[in-house]
Design an enzyme around this catalytic site. Structure first.
Site, PDB file in Angstrom:
ATOM      1  NE  ARG A 103      -1.939   1.205   4.106  1.00  0.00           N
ATOM      2  CZ  ARG A 103      -2.892   1.662   4.621  1.00  0.00           C
ATOM      3  NH1 ARG A 103      -4.696   1.150   5.275  1.00  0.00           N
ATOM      4  NH2 ARG A 103      -2.392   1.972   6.321  1.00  0.00           N
ATOM      5  CG  ASP A 205       6.798  -2.214   9.609  1.00  0.00           C
ATOM      6  OD1 ASP A 205       7.281  -2.673   7.893  1.00  0.00           O
ATOM      7  OD2 ASP A 205       6.386  -1.000   9.621  1.00  0.00           O
TER       8      ASP A 205
HETATM    9  O1  LIG Z   1      -6.877  -2.773   3.273  1.00  0.00           O
HETATM   10  P1  LIG Z   1      -5.322  -1.888   3.020  1.00  0.00           P
HETATM   11  O2  LIG Z   1      -5.611  -0.173   3.170  1.00  0.00           O
HETATM   12  O3  LIG Z   1      -5.207  -1.964   1.329  1.00  0.00           O
HETATM   13  O4  LIG Z   1      -4.814  -2.216   3.828  1.00  0.00           O
HETATM   14  C1  LIG Z   1      -3.990  -3.258   4.029  1.00  0.00           C
HETATM   15  C2  LIG Z   1      -2.599  -3.843   3.263  1.00  0.00           C
HETATM   16  O5  LIG Z   1      -1.348  -3.274   3.930  1.00  0.00           O
HETATM   17  C3  LIG Z   1      -0.638  -4.065   4.747  1.00  0.00           C
HETATM   18  O6  LIG Z   1      -0.440  -3.842   4.062  1.00  0.00           O
HETATM   19  P2  LIG Z   1       1.547  -3.489   3.561  1.00  0.00           P
HETATM   20  O7  LIG Z   1       1.093  -2.863   2.193  1.00  0.00           O
HETATM   21  O8  LIG Z   1       1.709  -3.033   4.863  1.00  0.00           O
HETATM   22  O9  LIG Z   1       2.945  -4.568   2.771  1.00  0.00           O
HETATM   23  P3  LIG Z   1       3.293  -5.211   3.547  1.00  0.00           P
HETATM   24  O10 LIG Z   1       2.721  -6.705   4.078  1.00  0.00           O
HETATM   25  O11 LIG Z   1       4.482  -5.586   2.967  1.00  0.00           O
HETATM   26  O12 LIG Z   1       3.805  -4.542   5.306  1.00  0.00           O
HETATM   27  C4  LIG Z   1      -1.410  -5.188   5.084  1.00  0.00           C
HETATM   28  O13 LIG Z   1      -0.701  -6.894   5.024  1.00  0.00           O
HETATM   29  C5  LIG Z   1      -2.278  -5.312   4.094  1.00  0.00           C
HETATM   30  O14 LIG Z   1      -1.584  -5.885   2.643  1.00  0.00           O
HETATM   31  O1  LIG Z   2      -3.612  -1.056  10.342  1.00  0.00           O
HETATM   32  C1  LIG Z   2      -2.653  -1.616   9.475  1.00  0.00           C
HETATM   33  C2  LIG Z   2      -2.984  -0.931   8.233  1.00  0.00           C
HETATM   34  C3  LIG Z   2      -2.318  -1.312   7.038  1.00  0.00           C
HETATM   35  N1  LIG Z   2      -1.638  -2.167   7.316  1.00  0.00           N
HETATM   36  C4  LIG Z   2      -0.929  -3.102   8.680  1.00  0.00           C
HETATM   37  O2  LIG Z   2       0.041  -2.973   8.278  1.00  0.00           O
HETATM   38  N2  LIG Z   2      -2.204  -2.436   9.289  1.00  0.00           N
HETATM   39 MG   LIG Z   3       3.138  -3.180   6.414  1.00  0.00          MG
END
Ligand SMILES: O=P(O)(O)OC[C@H]1O[C@H](OP(=O)(O)OP(=O)(O)O)[C@H](O)[C@@H]1O
Ligand SMILES: O=c1cc[nH]c(=O)[nH]1
Ligand SMILES: [Mg+2]
Length: 211
Positions: A103, A205
């Site tokens: 995201r 993270d």
């Molecule tokens: O519903 P949304 O607003 O789209 O957000 C949710 C997304 O955000 C997080 O991923 P992130 O983008 O942080 O990637 P990561 O898993 O690499 O940390 C989470 O694991 C989802 O994939």
């Molecule tokens: O709360 C949140 C929203 C988006 N992605 C995350 O990992 N946590």
């Molecule tokens: Mg993330």
């Protein structure tokens, strides 16, 4: 959209430890794995089976076995990777596809950086894994990818969902697909940074560290 919220004291207990900011990565990973196993039981309630005849030490009987084509499990990287082992423990013969999505924290748009899915998903049951359903943008994009390949039976397994994101998923795919969403909790809301409240922070993270 069919929504199932796991209502179980063990789920609530493990989720509380997971949310705690003092819970470090090793314990966090273990808890995600355990929670997925509990959610997978519900998420696979409609998994397709076919009759299968066997012989016990006493007699022959007809049971069931998983039907072909095998289900496809798709973790949405990074955070969804933490849910893969728990899911395949219950579905060991499932195939695994991958979607890498991040995201954009400014625009909140889901950006795809990896896509390794079978070309034809016609007739396949698809299980999408992502711990967080926040704005819903990531899940909607992932559902679009598998629908483009012919999937019509899609279940999303998430740990936490925001009501706002669930509405987005419902509005975006509700007309086209009866998507099944299985979650451990529907939290209160999103904050000004589109993080789930009370939530657990950034799932990726907390699983793998800040990159
Ligand atoms: O519903 P949304 O607003 O789209 O957000 C949710 C997304 O955000 C997080 O991923 P992130 O983008 O942080 O990637 P990561 O898993 O690499 O940390 C989470 O694991 C989802 O994939
Ligand atoms: O709360 C949140 C929203 C988006 N992605 C995350 O990992 N946590
Ligand atoms: Mg993330």
């Amino acid at each position: 959209m069919r929504l199932h919220v796991a209502d179980h004291p063990l789920v609530a207990h493990k989720l509380t430890v997971l949310r705690d900011e003092r819970t470090a990565s090793p314990t966090f990973r273990l808890l995600v794995d355990e929670l997925v196993t509990l959610l997978a039981y519900e998420a696979t309630r409609d998994v397709r089976v076919e009759p299968h005849e066997i012989t016990t030490p006493v007699t022959t009987t007809t049971g069931v076995r998983l039907a072909e084509p095998r289900p496809l499990v798709v973790p949405i990287l990074r955070a969804g990777l933490g849910m893969l082992e728990g899911m395949t423990r219950l579905l060991p013969t499932a195939e695994v596809g991958f979607l890498g999505m991040q995201r954009d924290e400014q625009t909140l748009e889901a950006i795809t950086y990896a896509n390794r899915l079978p070309d034809d998903l016609t007739g396949r049951q698809v299980f999408l894994l992502d711990p967080m359903l926040a704005t819903g943008g990531t899940l909607v994009a992932a559902i679009d990818y598998v629908m483009e390949r012919g999937a019509r039976d899609v279940t999303a397994v998430c740990l936490l969902a925001a009501p706002e994101g669930l509405r987005v998923v419902q509005d975006a795919v509700g007309e086209r697909l009866d998507v099944h969403v299985v979650v451990a909790s529907v939290d209160e809301r999103l904050n000004e940074n589109a993080y789930i409240v009370p939530g657990l922070g950034d799932a990726g993270d907390r699983l793998y560290g800040v990159v």
